[in-house]
Design an enzyme around this catalytic site. Sequence first.
Site, PDB file in Angstrom:
ATOM      1  N   ARG A 133      19.848  45.885  68.519  1.00  0.00           N
ATOM      2  CA  ARG A 133      20.567  45.418  67.323  1.00  0.00           C
ATOM      3  C   ARG A 133      19.764  45.530  65.996  1.00  0.00           C
ATOM      4  O   ARG A 133      19.748  44.701  65.138  1.00  0.00           O
ATOM      5  CB  ARG A 133      21.291  44.017  67.558  1.00  0.00           C
ATOM      6  N   HIS A 163      36.199  36.142  56.048  1.00  0.00           N
ATOM      7  CA  HIS A 163      35.150  37.171  56.214  1.00  0.00           C
ATOM      8  C   HIS A 163      34.417  37.425  54.983  1.00  0.00           C
ATOM      9  O   HIS A 163      33.448  38.246  55.014  1.00  0.00           O
ATOM     10  CB  HIS A 163      35.797  38.298  56.631  1.00  0.00           C
TER      11      HIS A 163
END
Length: 780
Positions: A15, A700
């Site tokens: 990641r 978000h």
Amino acid sequence: MKSSNLGYPRIGEKREWKKALESFWNGEIDEKIFLDTMQSIRLNHIKKQREIGIDLVPVGDFTLYDHMLDTAAMFGFIPERFDYQGGEVPLSVYFAMARGNEKAPACEMTKWFNTNYHYIVPEWSKEQSSRLHITENKPLKDFREAKEKLGVEGKPVLIGPYTFMKLSKGYDEKQFSYFLSLLLPLYEQILKELEREGVKWIQIDEPILATSLTKKEMEEFVSVYERLPQAAPNLKMMLQTYFEAVDWYEELIKLPVSGIGLDFVYGLEKNLRHLSKSGFPEDKVLAAGVIDGRNIWRTDLSAASRLVEKILHSVPSERLWLQPSNSLLHVPVTTTYEKTLPLNLQQMLAFADEKLEELVYLTERFIDGEGKRAHYYAQNQQALHLWKKDASRYNANVHKECENLTKAQLERASSYLVRQKKQQEISQLPILPTTTIGSFPQTAEVRKARQKLKKGEWSQPQYERFIEAEIKRWIDIQEKIGLDVLVHGEFERTDMVEFFAEKLGGFAFTENGWVQSYGSRCVRPPIIYGDVEFLQPMTVKESVYAQSLTEKIVKGMLTGPVTILNWSFVRDDLPRHKVAEQIALALRNEIKALEESGISVIQVDEPALLEGLPLKEEKKQEYLEWAVRMFRVATSIVKDETQIHTHMCYCDFSSYLPVINQMDADVISIETSRSHGEMISVFAKETYPKGIGLGVYDIHSPRVPSVAEMAEMIERSLQVLNPEQFWVNPDCGLKTRKEQETVASLKNMVAAAKLVRARLLEEKKEWEEGKRYDAVKTSK
């Protein structure tokens, strides 16, 4: 015969992509270091694919956030609220479109076809359409970079104009053709510049062809692709489809493109019939998706070889590419770091790198024969044989419980109106009750505590004391904010699916099997490898503890059966609805345990219920029937007095309100803020008879909306909804937000609800006193 890839996971083996992105957003690295890091990751991905042996390596599939956002930015699709001044789009504007900022809300986000990935929705406007231009030729830039830095002549990837338009918003059907015509010159310019650069092939993705296009739509599509190849006649165009079979095959193969990509995994039977019935043109390359790009199971190389042989009856090997069924964006990067799984299961996994190795094997087998890779094939077949014999995957009790399920077990005891009255008598909630969707911020302290438990630095009791302290702290915060129905915050949960999967039989978990959900948000889907079994209560302890801390109602929080299914990597030896039924029966036991422990409101989230819809119209009804059935299997066990909530987000709700109603939840909360309240207009046309919460702000984005903004959203909702059925809540869980902005936003949300509530109560009082009636009568 050549091997080809459609796209590679962006996130990196560990990641690295996500970490660089979040470091940049947090101000920990500057723009130059960020871009240099991203370039290094991007080039490493290209280099790795070439080293594995892929002949046609994609370039341009890498993105700093989302590929649809990249395309919008490349064409200057920047809504006016972001104050874009022209030229190359600065990162501040690019990320504001994705995440919002203090001045402007983010662009809408929704599901990429029927996958778990979310894309940023491009926005059209009349003013914007007159300013379209190419800010930079991204496919050309990425092609040059790979050639100059690695000596790799890649295959540029570009979202096609028809898919781009169909997935955009801000126009009506009458404007579609006009706006599409404005796009085409920009695409032509991109293609001409690639041709001048000496690019051999470009992959133009048109996954919209996997949906049920009408005859008129297909005629429009054909007109686009009769025009585009003429702009760059020496540039070979691979028109790529995926996720399903194509309907308009004969029209497709007549187009003047150099190649067509078809999915022979998710569109296997229909695409094979097309080949058999209509053949394949002699002047085109077929890019055959023969390896599953959406699941993590090892390919049966014997079956795949037979499939390739069938395709070779219609297309000679020199005009055939073998590739995954779709971009490998949807699977983890590599199995290299998976060391803790049972050996039989570990040997059955194939992530992105392993899938590419399978492709290279298949390609070499048909070029050179079995040869030196015979051992690879033998290992593959041995692993499959052992897996089929693995007794741990079968549970007789689970199968018996499914067989004994009756129709009576799918119905609540009473109608919604009867239930609503009983529930309100107990809860005594005010009009416009306020609540949240479930999760609260997973702070660095929460994550550190989880790591300490995992590493053995903390004992289980020590960890549980920490979780209880967090629950108590947030119950206190919620009471101070003034929320009406509280939640325990889900601090013990790493992920809304993983948490339950860890406590059920039949699931397994990877160490590093991460995939991108949206932006930097990565998830690690559990693996359903065997029969799913309820073992013991999973959420009762935390829910009961939270309820003991307050006089207010605390919701029990579960993830629904269809979402657990759709957000997992699912076994491929049973129909999906059979696996969902096993999950639903396990959750039914959990809901019964919560109710028996005194929890009177239970939320069973199904954000992925509509996400799993098939792309073909003729397949949707069957899916919806069993998906609704699974929700009712899980929830119908409760008494009338127990209120069932559910939550759904980022889907096309407008077309499926009757289906949502059939779920028979007492209250549903759905996203509306990101789409700027557009769902509200749906309720002006259609009636929804049960409780509903339209999310009044976008979680978000780090932006804190004002009281006035949220009050205005509530007021707009009340133009089409009865105040008696309306709940006020954010549009999704708050796990990814920071504590300060969460508290500030919720305070404003409660203040907005109280403001509108006061107006409604005043109006009610005036009606009761006759004043409002007299005023209306006088005005008439």
